[in-house]
Design a protein around this motif. Structure first.
Motif, mmCIF file in Angstrom:
data_model
loop_
_atom_site.group_PDB
_atom_site.id
_atom_site.type_symbol
_atom_site.label_atom_id
_atom_site.label_comp_id
_atom_site.label_asym_id
_atom_site.label_seq_id
_atom_site.Cartn_x
_atom_site.Cartn_y
_atom_site.Cartn_z
ATOM 1 N N GLU A 111 0.848 -1.278 -0.144
ATOM 2 C CA GLU A 111 -0.171 -0.077 -0.041
ATOM 3 C C GLU A 111 0.944 1.310 -0.073
ATOM 4 O O GLU A 111 1.828 1.076 0.873
ATOM 5 C CB GLU A 111 -1.070 -0.033 1.276
ATOM 6 N N LYS A 147 -2.945 4.331 -1.319
ATOM 7 C CA LYS A 147 -3.355 4.418 -0.169
ATOM 8 C C LYS A 147 -4.745 4.326 0.294
ATOM 9 O O LYS A 147 -5.703 4.875 -0.451
ATOM 10 C CB LYS A 147 -2.929 5.957 0.448
ATOM 11 N N LYS A 149 -6.512 1.442 -0.256
ATOM 12 C CA LYS A 149 -6.948 0.351 -1.054
ATOM 13 C C LYS A 149 -6.187 -0.866 -0.773
ATOM 14 O O LYS A 149 -6.281 -2.135 -1.151
ATOM 15 C CB LYS A 149 -6.740 0.490 -2.552
ATOM 16 N N GLY A 150 -5.253 -0.994 0.498
ATOM 17 C CA GLY A 150 -4.596 -2.354 0.806
ATOM 18 C C GLY A 150 -4.399 -2.044 2.359
ATOM 19 O O GLY A 150 -5.006 -0.800 3.073
#
Lengths: 349, 377
Positions: A111, A147, A149-150
């Motif tokens: 990420e 940032k 999205k994980g």
């Protein structure tokens, strides 16, 4: 001799630096991350060739392949971290076929904003686990997501291995009368993880049992090549594993609570949280099922190995069209040991 | 594990089993209701019924906090999170209670609502402190065991002047529910649900003491034995109940004397009295409207009362027709009497609330005891 001067490249800042989108964009930044981190840590002949794939000779016989993704939170926990876990997890999945694991691949989804210091700690832990297990990471891939999205880092590893001649291990081979063995105490990993989650905040000395079990498995299949089933009781714990094997082999199981090894501290933590140790995850234990005549030899072999010191025979397979896993409770009654329903949630009062 | 293993000792269990077997009178049938889900869970998990003679029947009562929470209140909570944008904090099992139209707090969370699982009311308070720009609502449920911590959280919020914290109060009280079961026509009138006695609550009684049960024992002529949640506690309580029935006594006896006194916990009771007052009536899933059976926040602390802050309007929702939770919670039916049990209603897809919590009669029977059906068949 060449007089071409190499461009100066500022080394990655492993103290305060972060992953950014360029580390996954295919440009110089990505090449630098691969060079300075992954190649340096995992270093081996295959990686040094800098190809997009690893090329290796194929042994004769049957090969196995397994893959496992790791999304654990927290990333670092007592007794291990996501890096060691991702190596052990796939080695164990390969080994549970009775195979000798040969090679691993590793994929990272990072990420944006993830600390390079933490990433290095994780990668070095993977490298150490892979060296200790003598199973090299021969190829890999890195992607970076924006940032949000994980969750820091996700790691997927894939492994291949080869099954020794004469060994045929599979979850559908248990027969009524077969013995059920476990290699040690149950629930250590799950309790270690839970003790570290911020919302719980209780202290325990329990450490994750994360370990590569292929050495133990090699001894076991040598001593009892007829061993029928092997499985590592990870998510869902022993309960899920026995229910899976019951379904695959079309049998039931009957186990004895008093013979199931559980550490006093794990029992106490589970008691406090309203959890059942039989549903709690393990990362360095296995369940073995063998014919009754093999049980004593297999148990002795397991106990002689450091990762099987606390091994025990806990029950047997029985005929049961309902495929129930039943347990004789320490109290003297009987009950079902069921699959976990949904997530394992603590009770209220 | 010290102070726990002693109460799960298989050897002592056999001694008690022998004594119970000798105590039961031939030809007599004993039906005891364990009020609490904690007892239901212990009976199922340790296989206690295997150690009891066939003439003793254990009937599961309504003392499972999430089981008795009516659908409409869960709908209210979901609306708080989805429509008002509040952070909704609640205890774990509550997340899975089925609400109207196949919804639940867990499903609302998956759809984007900010629903958080907490271990205590104090955790909810912490969430409020850490998110000063957000409204934080604690969905408070449970019997007298969980009420004092909620009262404490409200007093803390009051002291700290925490403006973004409120409590959606669904706390219920035990004595009113027991009275309701004993008053229900099935029990009093035609006698189709004969009960010979009660295994009284463990943790609830630590707070309220044994005194509140004296009225039932007297008024309804039913023995009550307060028991701990360990399997040996349950066995000992069963023995004490059998002896009371045989002697024709109906007293309140306290098997859980290591934790319960006649007066209970004065400090906890004072906390509750400071913050809460009885509601005139409250809907229980399974029992319907039960007078004076639940608590609401006193006017003095109304700024922490989510019902007032958000003008929550309660709309009752009927249970699914196939669901027998109501009859099961009253002890009139057993889980396997329900057509939905184990078919359309499973722990993965609970139709009724008794299948949600591991303390619920259906979930406990499904998870631990359903192999018995096959043996009976």
């Amino acid at each position: 001799m060449s007089t071409v001067k190499r461009d100066y490249v500022r080394p990655l800042d492993f103290k305060a630096g972060c992953v950014d989108m360029s580390h996954g964009a295919g440009g110089r930044a990505m090449a630098q991350l691969i060079d300075e981190l992954f190649l340096a840590a995992f270093d081996n002949d295959w990686l040094r060739q800098l190809n997009d794939q690893a090329c290796f000779a194929v042994p004769t016989g049957r090969m196995v392949m397994a893959t496992d993704s790791h999304v654990v939170s927290p990333l670092f926990f007592p007794g291990g971290d996501i890096g060691a876990l991702s190596v052990h997890g796939t080695i164990n999945d390969v080994a549970m076929s009775g195979a000798r694991p040969l090679y691993l691949s590793a994929t990272f989804i990072l990420e944006e904003g993830f600390s390079l210091a933490d990433l290095r700690r994780i990668v070095e832990s993977m490298a150490a686990a892979s060296r200790a297990a003598r199973v090299p990471i021969v190829t890999g891939d890195t992607k970076v997501v924006e940032k949000g999205k994980g969750d820091g880092v996700f790691i997927t590893t894939t492994g291949v291995g080869v099954v020794p001649e004469g060994v045929e291990v599979s979850g559908d081979r248990a027969r009524p009368g077969d013995r059920v063995l476990v290699s040690g105490t149950l629930g250590d990993h799950g309790v270690a993880i839970m003790s570290f989650r911020e919302s719980l905040g209780f202290e325990t000395t329990i450490r994750s049992d994360t370990a590569a079990l292929h050495g133990l498995v090699a001894r076991m299949v040598e001593a009892a090549p007829g061993v029928r089933c092997l499985r590592d009781p990870t998510r869902g714990g022993l309960a899920a594993t026995l229910n899976e094997l019951a379904r695959q082999s079309r049998v039931g199981f009957r186990i004895r609570e008093r013979d199931v090894p559980v550490k006093a501290e794990v029992n106490a933590a589970c008691e406090l949280l309203g959890l059942d140790p039989l549903n709690v995850a393990n990362e360095g234990k296995l369940v073995a099922i063998c014919a009754p005549e093999d049980a004593a030899r297999l148990l002795a072999t397991m106990r002689a190995h450091p990762l099987g010191r606390d091994a025990a025979v806990i029950g047997e397979a029985i005929e049961d069209p309902h495929r129930f896993v039943q347990m004789e409770t320490g109290f003297g009654g009987s009950r079902i040991v069921d699959w976990l329903s949904g997530e394992q949630l603590p009770r209220i009062c | 594990m010290k102070h726990v293993d002693e109460f799960r000792d298989g050897r002592l269990a056999r001694v008690l089993a022998d004594r119970i077997a000798r105590a039961v009178e031939p030809g007599r049938h004993y039906r005891f209701m364990e009020f609490c889900g904690g007892h239901t869970h212990a009976i199922s998990r340790y296989g206690v019924t295997d150690l009891l003679p066939a003439s003793i029947e254990t009937v599961h009562g309504p003392g499972c906090p999430v089981c008795v929470l009516p659908i409409g209140r869960i709908d209210n909570a979901i609306a708080l999170a989805r429509e008002r944008g509040a952070i909704l904090c609640t205890y774990a099992d509550t997340m899975r209670v089925p609400a109207a139209r196949g919804s639940s707090l867990a499903k609302a969370k998956a759809a984007g609502a900010d629903v958080r699982m907490v271990y205590s009311a104090a955790d909810a308070l912490r969430v409020a402190r850490e998110n000063p720009a957000r409204e934080v609502v604690f969905l408070a449920i449970g019997f007298e065991t969980t009420t004092p911590p909620t009262a404490h959280a409200i007093l803390e919020a009051d002291r700290a002047g925490l403006a973004n914290f409120s409590v959606f109060c669904n706390h219920v009280v035990t004595p009113a529910a027991i009275a309701n079961i004993l008053e229900s026509p099935q029990v009093r009138g035609i006698g189709t649900v004969p009960l010979d006695g009660f295994v009284g609550p463990a943790h609830v009684s630590c707070v309220i003491g044994s005194q509140p049960y004296e009225f039932f024992a007297e008024e309804y002529a039913k023995p009550v034995v307060i028991a701990g949640f360990e399997p040996l506690d349950v066995m000992q309580a069963v023995l004490m109940l059998v002896e009371q029935v045989n002697d024709g006594r109906h007293e309140v006896e306290n098997e859980f004397a290591r934790a319960v006194t006649r007066e209970g916990n004065a400090k906890a009771k004072a906390l509750v009295a400071e913050v809460f007052e009885l509601r005139r009536s409250f809907e229980w899933r399974g029992l319907g409207e039960v007078p004076y059976s639940a608590l609401r926040i006193k006017a003095r602390y109304e700024r922490f009362d989510a019902e007032k802050r958000y003008d929550i309007v309660y709309r009752p929702v009927l249970d699914n027709k196939a669901c027998e939770c109501g009859a099961i919670l009253r002890g009139a039916k057993r889980p396997k009497d329900c057509k939905a049990f184990g078919t359309v209603c499973t722990p993965e897809n609970p139709l009724g609330s008794c299948m949600v919590s591991s303390e619920g009669a259906c979930a406990a029977y499904y998870a631990y005891g359903r192999f018995r059906d096959r043996e009976a068949a």
